[in-house]
Design an enzyme around this catalytic site. Structure first.
Site, PDB file in Angstrom:
ATOM      1  N   ARG A  28     -14.322  -8.130   1.676  1.00  0.00           N
ATOM      2  CA  ARG A  28     -12.881  -7.943   1.446  1.00  0.00           C
ATOM      3  C   ARG A  28     -12.113  -9.222   1.819  1.00  0.00           C
ATOM      4  O   ARG A  28     -11.124  -9.571   1.191  1.00  0.00           O
ATOM      5  CB  ARG A  28     -12.324  -6.775   2.278  1.00  0.00           C
ATOM      6  CG  ARG A  28     -12.929  -5.422   2.005  1.00  0.00           C
ATOM      7  CD  ARG A  28     -12.551  -4.851   0.664  1.00  0.00           C
ATOM      8  NE  ARG A  28     -11.129  -4.633   0.464  1.00  0.00           N
ATOM      9  CZ  ARG A  28     -10.409  -3.608   0.924  1.00  0.00           C
ATOM     10  NH1 ARG A  28     -10.981  -2.673   1.613  1.00  0.00           N
ATOM     11  NH2 ARG A  28      -9.105  -3.507   0.652  1.00  0.00           N
TER      12      ARG A  28
ATOM     13  N   ASP B 207     -17.119   7.843  -1.832  1.00  0.00           N
ATOM     14  CA  ASP B 207     -15.907   7.655  -1.029  1.00  0.00           C
ATOM     15  C   ASP B 207     -15.562   9.032  -0.447  1.00  0.00           C
ATOM     16  O   ASP B 207     -16.178  10.044  -0.818  1.00  0.00           O
ATOM     17  CB  ASP B 207     -14.782   7.128  -1.955  1.00  0.00           C
ATOM     18  CG  ASP B 207     -13.493   6.795  -1.211  1.00  0.00           C
ATOM     19  OD1 ASP B 207     -13.514   6.718   0.033  1.00  0.00           O
ATOM     20  OD2 ASP B 207     -12.466   6.605  -1.882  1.00  0.00           O
TER      21      ASP B 207
ATOM     22  N   HIS C 173      -7.288   1.258  -6.505  1.00  0.00           N
ATOM     23  CA  HIS C 173      -7.572   0.386  -5.352  1.00  0.00           C
ATOM     24  C   HIS C 173      -8.303  -0.869  -5.853  1.00  0.00           C
ATOM     25  O   HIS C 173      -9.470  -1.082  -5.557  1.00  0.00           O
ATOM     26  CB  HIS C 173      -8.409   1.158  -4.330  1.00  0.00           C
ATOM     27  CG  HIS C 173      -8.454   0.526  -2.984  1.00  0.00           C
ATOM     28  ND1 HIS C 173      -7.693  -0.580  -2.639  1.00  0.00           N
ATOM     29  CD2 HIS C 173      -9.181   0.840  -1.861  1.00  0.00           C
ATOM     30  CE1 HIS C 173      -7.951  -0.908  -1.388  1.00  0.00           C
ATOM     31  NE2 HIS C 173      -8.845  -0.067  -0.895  1.00  0.00           N
TER      32      HIS C 173
ATOM     33  N   CYS D 299     -16.478   2.341   0.232  1.00  0.00           N
ATOM     34  CA  CYS D 299     -15.378   1.434   0.591  1.00  0.00           C
ATOM     35  C   CYS D 299     -14.955   1.565   2.043  1.00  0.00           C
ATOM     36  O   CYS D 299     -14.305   0.661   2.576  1.00  0.00           O
ATOM     37  CB  CYS D 299     -14.186   1.674  -0.332  1.00  0.00           C
ATOM     38  SG  CYS D 299     -13.476   3.334  -0.159  1.00  0.00           S
TER      39      CYS D 299
ATOM     40  N   GLN E 218     -10.296  -3.473  -3.545  1.00  0.00           N
ATOM     41  CA  GLN E 218     -11.610  -3.008  -3.112  1.00  0.00           C
ATOM     42  C   GLN E 218     -12.677  -3.367  -4.145  1.00  0.00           C
ATOM     43  O   GLN E 218     -13.782  -3.805  -3.802  1.00  0.00           O
ATOM     44  CB  GLN E 218     -11.556  -1.478  -2.932  1.00  0.00           C
ATOM     45  CG  GLN E 218     -12.865  -0.868  -2.516  1.00  0.00           C
ATOM     46  CD  GLN E 218     -13.258  -1.272  -1.109  1.00  0.00           C
ATOM     47  OE1 GLN E 218     -12.478  -1.110  -0.187  1.00  0.00           O
ATOM     48  NE2 GLN E 218     -14.464  -1.793  -0.931  1.00  0.00           N
TER      49      GLN E 218
ATOM     50  N   ARG F  75       0.868  -1.188   0.000  1.00  0.00           N
ATOM     51  CA  ARG F  75       0.000   0.000   0.000  1.00  0.00           C
ATOM     52  C   ARG F  75       0.897   1.228   0.000  1.00  0.00           C
ATOM     53  O   ARG F  75       1.664   1.421   0.942  1.00  0.00           O
ATOM     54  CB  ARG F  75      -0.928   0.011   1.217  1.00  0.00           C
ATOM     55  CG  ARG F  75      -1.648   1.351   1.360  1.00  0.00           C
ATOM     56  CD  ARG F  75      -2.766   1.341   2.352  1.00  0.00           C
ATOM     57  NE  ARG F  75      -3.946   0.681   1.809  1.00  0.00           N
ATOM     58  CZ  ARG F  75      -5.174   0.847   2.275  1.00  0.00           C
ATOM     59  NH1 ARG F  75      -5.405   1.640   3.291  1.00  0.00           N
ATOM     60  NH2 ARG F  75      -6.198   0.197   1.735  1.00  0.00           N
TER      61      ARG F  75
HETATM   62  N1  NVA Z   1      -9.911   7.014  -1.557  1.00  0.00           N
HETATM   63  C1  NVA Z   1      -9.572   6.577  -0.232  1.00  0.00           C
HETATM   64  C2  NVA Z   1      -9.781   5.110  -0.098  1.00  0.00           C
HETATM   65  C3  NVA Z   1      -9.498   4.561   1.272  1.00  0.00           C
HETATM   66  C4  NVA Z   1      -9.644   3.088   1.337  1.00  0.00           C
HETATM   67  C5  NVA Z   1      -8.153   6.962   0.084  1.00  0.00           C
HETATM   68  O1  NVA Z   1      -7.264   6.760  -0.772  1.00  0.00           O
HETATM   69  O2  NVA Z   1      -7.909   7.455   1.182  1.00  0.00           O
HETATM   70  N1   CP Z   2     -11.420   0.344   2.160  1.00  0.00           N
HETATM   71  C1   CP Z   2     -10.164   0.204   2.602  1.00  0.00           C
HETATM   72  O1   CP Z   2      -9.218  -0.126   1.870  1.00  0.00           O
HETATM   73  O2   CP Z   2     -10.035   0.412   3.947  1.00  0.00           O
HETATM   74  P1   CP Z   2      -8.681   0.540   4.747  1.00  0.00           P
HETATM   75  O3   CP Z   2      -8.017   1.816   4.335  1.00  0.00           O
HETATM   76  O4   CP Z   2      -9.100   0.544   6.187  1.00  0.00           O
HETATM   77  O5   CP Z   2      -7.804  -0.634   4.427  1.00  0.00           O
END
Ligand code: NVA
Ligand code: CP
Length: 298
Positions: A285, A218, A129, A257, A132, A102
């Site tokens: 998930r 989101d 992502h 998400c 997801q 990540r």
């Molecule tokens: N768009 C959000 C998704 C979190 C799972 C982010 O990147 O923070």
């Molecule tokens: N939706 C998602 O990826 O959540 P986290 O950031 O908690 O992993």
């Protein structure tokens, strides 16, 4: 030499692979706890950004299929002292069987996929992502007979999750309306790359949601991306609330998400209401990640 099965972005996987991963997710859910890897495998997860769901569902999912997990938070490793990510991956890929990453800039993801001898899973970048969306596709398949015939509508920031929806639309025939404030639509090149006339852009959210079977939203500020107060104000009309939900003129489900910013992109009434698929989506998930692990390790 055997090709390494990286899980990087959905537009680069074949239709067959995506459909296989999603179908196996359903099977893994049905037989949860009963399916195992033939030999024990070890997953390393590198986090340059926070995570709750991705981290826990990969860890629990891996342990339930006879796997082990090593977690590396950027600040507790030599990455924090300047060791390159590529060098780290070269070493890790001599210890473990698979790596989930990540991070921020997607360029780094593609770089490490070149220096790794084991599969790399994209656990979120600034641009995408995909993990997801596998869970989201699975959640939709649990609620619709044929997801190729439904109307999806993304509301709010044209962010990483939205990009992965665009990538997924390459392999499905659902309609994907995207409604964002001017300047916050996904990049044109992301949309152009998938070559689908099923994606439509709208500045007016009420126009975009007409006939929608599913509304998706989101956060307005993804991790590491701050917006000015005046900019956030422009997002307010894209909030999913009961009044907007009624304007689809049909029964409409809602996806998010998570983490949610209640009162911003979604209201309490909606996320906790009867049309919310959000909690199933989060649960799924687990099986989606197990399925991705099986696919990469095949
Ligand atoms: N768009 C959000 C998704 C979190 C799972 C982010 O990147 O923070
Ligand atoms: N939706 C998602 O990826 O959540 P986290 O950031 O908690 O992993």
């Amino acid at each position: 030499m055997k090709k390494i099965r990286h899980f990087l972005n959905l537009d680069e996987l074949s239709k067959k692979d995506i459909h296989e991963i999603v179908s196996k997710s359903h099977i893994l859910k049905k037989n949860y706890g009963k399916t195992s890897l033939k030999r024990k495998k070890i997953l390393a997860m590198i986090f340059e950004k926070p995570s709750t769901r991705t981290r826990v569902s990969f860890e629990v999912g891996m342990k339930k299929i006879n796997g082990e997990v090593v977690i590396l938070d950027q600040n507790d490793t030599q990455l924090a002292r300047g060791e390159s990510l590529s060098d780290t991956i070269k070493v890790l890929s001599r210890y473990v069987d698979i790596i989930m990453y990540r991070g921020s800039d997607e360029k780094k993801l593609y770089e490490i996929s070149k220096s790794s001898n084991v599969p790399i899973i994209n656990g979120l970048t600034n641009q995408s992502h995909p993990c997801q969306i596998i869970a989201d596709l699975m959640t939709l398949e649990e609620n619709f007979k044929n997801i190729n015939k439904i109307n999806l509508c993304w509301l709010g920031d044209g962010n990483n999750v939205c990009n992965s929806w665009i990538h997924a639309s390459k392999h499905y025939d659902f309609n994907l309306n995207i409604s964002s404030p001017k300047g916050f639509f996904p990049k044109k090149k992301v949309i152009d790359k998938v070559k689908k006339n099923t994606i439509k852009l709208y500045e007016d959210p009420e126009e975009a949601i007409k006939g929608a079977d599913v509304l998706i939203t989101d956060t307005w500020e993804s991790m590491g991306m701050k917006k000015k107060k005046a900019t956030l104000k422009k997002f307010e009309e894209f909030q999913i609330n009961t009044s907007l939900l009624k304007k689809t003129n049909k029964e409409t489900f809602v996806l998010h998400c998570l983490p949610a910013h209640r009162g911003n992109e979604i209201t309490n009434n909606v996320i906790d209401g009867e049309h919310s698929l959000v909690w199933d989506e989060a649960q799924n998930r687990l099986y989606a990640h197990q399925s991705i692990l099986f696919w990469c390790l095949k």
